[in-house]
Design an enzyme around this catalytic site. Structure first.
Site, PDB file in Angstrom:
ATOM      1  N   SER A 140       9.073  39.191 -10.845  1.00 28.75           N
ATOM      2  CA  SER A 140       9.777  40.427 -10.488  1.00 28.75           C
ATOM      3  C   SER A 140      10.667  40.265  -9.264  1.00 28.75           C
ATOM      4  O   SER A 140      10.327  39.550  -8.314  1.00 28.75           O
ATOM      5  CB  SER A 140       8.727  41.506 -10.179  1.00 28.75           C
ATOM      6  OG  SER A 140       9.324  42.599  -9.528  1.00 28.75           O
ATOM      7  N   GLU A 142      10.818  42.356  -7.125  1.00 25.93           N
ATOM      8  CA  GLU A 142      10.004  42.895  -6.033  1.00 25.93           C
ATOM      9  C   GLU A 142       9.479  41.758  -5.143  1.00 25.93           C
ATOM     10  O   GLU A 142       9.160  41.972  -3.976  1.00 25.93           O
ATOM     11  CB  GLU A 142       8.861  43.709  -6.638  1.00 25.93           C
ATOM     12  CG  GLU A 142       7.998  44.484  -5.668  1.00 25.93           C
ATOM     13  CD  GLU A 142       8.654  45.693  -5.009  1.00 25.93           C
ATOM     14  OE1 GLU A 142       9.705  46.162  -5.481  1.00 25.93           O
ATOM     15  OE2 GLU A 142       8.106  46.177  -3.998  1.00 25.93           O
ATOM     16  N   TYR A 163       1.644  44.788  -4.911  1.00 25.57           N
ATOM     17  CA  TYR A 163       2.188  44.383  -6.213  1.00 25.57           C
ATOM     18  C   TYR A 163       3.106  43.157  -6.043  1.00 25.57           C
ATOM     19  O   TYR A 163       2.984  42.174  -6.778  1.00 25.57           O
ATOM     20  CB  TYR A 163       2.972  45.551  -6.831  1.00 25.57           C
ATOM     21  CG  TYR A 163       3.812  45.151  -8.021  1.00 25.57           C
ATOM     22  CD1 TYR A 163       3.257  45.020  -9.286  1.00 25.57           C
ATOM     23  CD2 TYR A 163       5.189  44.900  -7.871  1.00 25.57           C
ATOM     24  CE1 TYR A 163       4.036  44.651 -10.376  1.00 25.57           C
ATOM     25  CE2 TYR A 163       5.965  44.534  -8.959  1.00 25.57           C
ATOM     26  CZ  TYR A 163       5.390  44.410 -10.206  1.00 25.57           C
ATOM     27  OH  TYR A 163       6.168  44.023 -11.277  1.00 25.57           O
TER      28      TYR A 163
END
Ligand code: NAP
Ligand code: GDD
Length: 336
Positions: A140, A142, A163
């Protein structure tokens, strides 16, 4: 469910973890359209969680059936071993995760266990069974977190959430199995991608749904957190096509998928409300509970590598995406 049904021979078998999620459902459609036999890992839940794939359902007793669903969980390693042994997949698309960034601050341990260590459990199952397959890891953007854009495959990671940290672990463990055990393992580092099948608590779906329902007189307003965050929003069906392309390449390597365009949450709200001829500022309210302890301010991807090695190119950008999503919400609300 297919507990006792023998699996028929097929030209290519794929296992999708997270098949009930946004990406899993589009990927299942894509692989079925390419003639794959598709196996999906699903969790037992007290209510049905297969809404995104119900239209793909096939009777597993039918000799021509191509879709098979199996109960399992990323926290249950013995079950993963059993399934890998039974299915003997050619390609594994590992999409399952606790994927909500805000929730990961409330459930950091659970997120690490599923999103992080769950990846190791699946990779170990593949190694222990000794199946010769290709592995896609849903990495990701992220992971880039606080590292400023533009971000590509060489950008250092600086995760800003449990996460993000779990995904960095997943990224490295997938690379470790590639470099250490010779597994064909690929990290797809995907920037935000959305669709009408997006979970309702992610910001694009939340806004699109609110705009449609407010326009129809069903809701009065919508509460959001940080409107200044910048994201690179693409369209999920195009991104799952990129996942498939990654596993067809001669050599395993890691790729960014992104549009390279940047919009704020505020811009997206304006796109959605403009589409139903409303002024977003009258309906979008602030609720600090949607703020995160640490925010990722700006994600803007550079997908040059995927464009040149996989001939992958995004076609749908944020404005068009917002229209697709609001129109889908208008249809849903009218049907309901
Ligand atoms: P999603 O809609 O939230 O789907 C997540 C899937 O994982 C669901 O099928 C869910 O099952 C399953 N799952 C969760 N915990 C599990 C567990 N313990 N055992 C087995 N299955 C479990 O996510 P998505 O948007 O499709 O994203 C797919 C993957 O890509 C995720 O790994 C996500 O982190 C990653 N990713 C997404 C984006 C994006 O913008 N969408 C960008 C980069 C990376 P239930 O249906 O039962 O909940
Ligand atoms: N969810 C949500 N809800 N986000 C809000 C809200 C709100 O009410 N108000 C503002 N935001 C802001 C968030 O603070 C964040 O900056 C941005 O909107 C996007 O939030 P999400 O849609 O929840 O997505 P995300 O960027 O945190 O995470 C998604 O993309 C990642 C890829 O970069 C998820 O799909 C992750 O699984 C994925 O890895």
């Amino acid at each position: 469910m297919t507990a006792s049904i023998p699996i028929p021979a097929a030209s290519k078998r794929a296992l999708i973890t997270g098949i009930t999620g946004q990406d899993g459902s589009y990927l299942a459609e894509l692989l079925l359209s390419k003639g794959y036999q598709v196996h999906g890992l699903i969790r037992r839940a007290s209510t049905f969680n297969t809404g995104r794939i119900d239209h793909l359902y096939q009777d597993p007793h039918d000799p021509d059936a191509k879709l098979f669903l199996h109960y399992g969980d990323l926290t249950d390693s013995s079950r993963l071993v059993t399934l890998i042994e039974k299915i003997h997949p050619d390609e594994v698309y590992h999409l399952a995760a606790q994927s909500h960034v805000r929730v990961s601050f409330d459930e950091p341990e659970f997120t690490g266990n599923t999103t992080g260590v769950g990846t190791t459990r699946l990779l170990e199952a593949i190694r222990m069974v000794g199946v010769d397959c290709r592995f896609y890891q849903a990495s990701s953007s992220e992971m880039f977190g606080a590292t400023p854009p533009p971000q590509n495959e060489d950008t250092p990671f600086y995760p800003r959430s449990p996460y993000g940290a779990a995904k960095v672990y997943g990224y490295w463990i997938a690379r470790n199995y590639r470099e250490g055990h010779g597994l064909y393992a690929v990290n797809g580092i995907l920037f935000n991608h959305e669709s009408p099948r997006r979970g309702e608590t992610f910001v694009t779906r939340k806004i699109a749904r609110a705009a449609a329902r407010i326009a129809l007189g069903l809701d009065k307003d919508v509460y959001l957190g940080n409107l200044d965050a910048v994201r690179d929003w693409g369209y999920a069906p195009e991104y799952v096509e990129g996942m498939w392309r990654m596993l067809q390449a001669d050599e395993p390597t890691d790729y960014v998928l992104a549009t390279g365009t940047a919009y704020t949450v505020r811009d997206f709200a304006q796109f959605c409300f403009d589409h139903v001829n409303l002024d977003w500022q009258q309906y979008v309210k602030f609720d600090e509970s949607y703020l995160r302890p640490t925010e990722v301010d700006a994600l803007i991807g550079d997908a040059t590598k995927a464009e040149s090695l996989l001939a992958w190119k995004p076609r749908t950008l944020a404005l068009q995406l917002s229209h697709v999503m609001v129109d889908a919400e208008l249809n849903r609300a009218r049907k309901a």
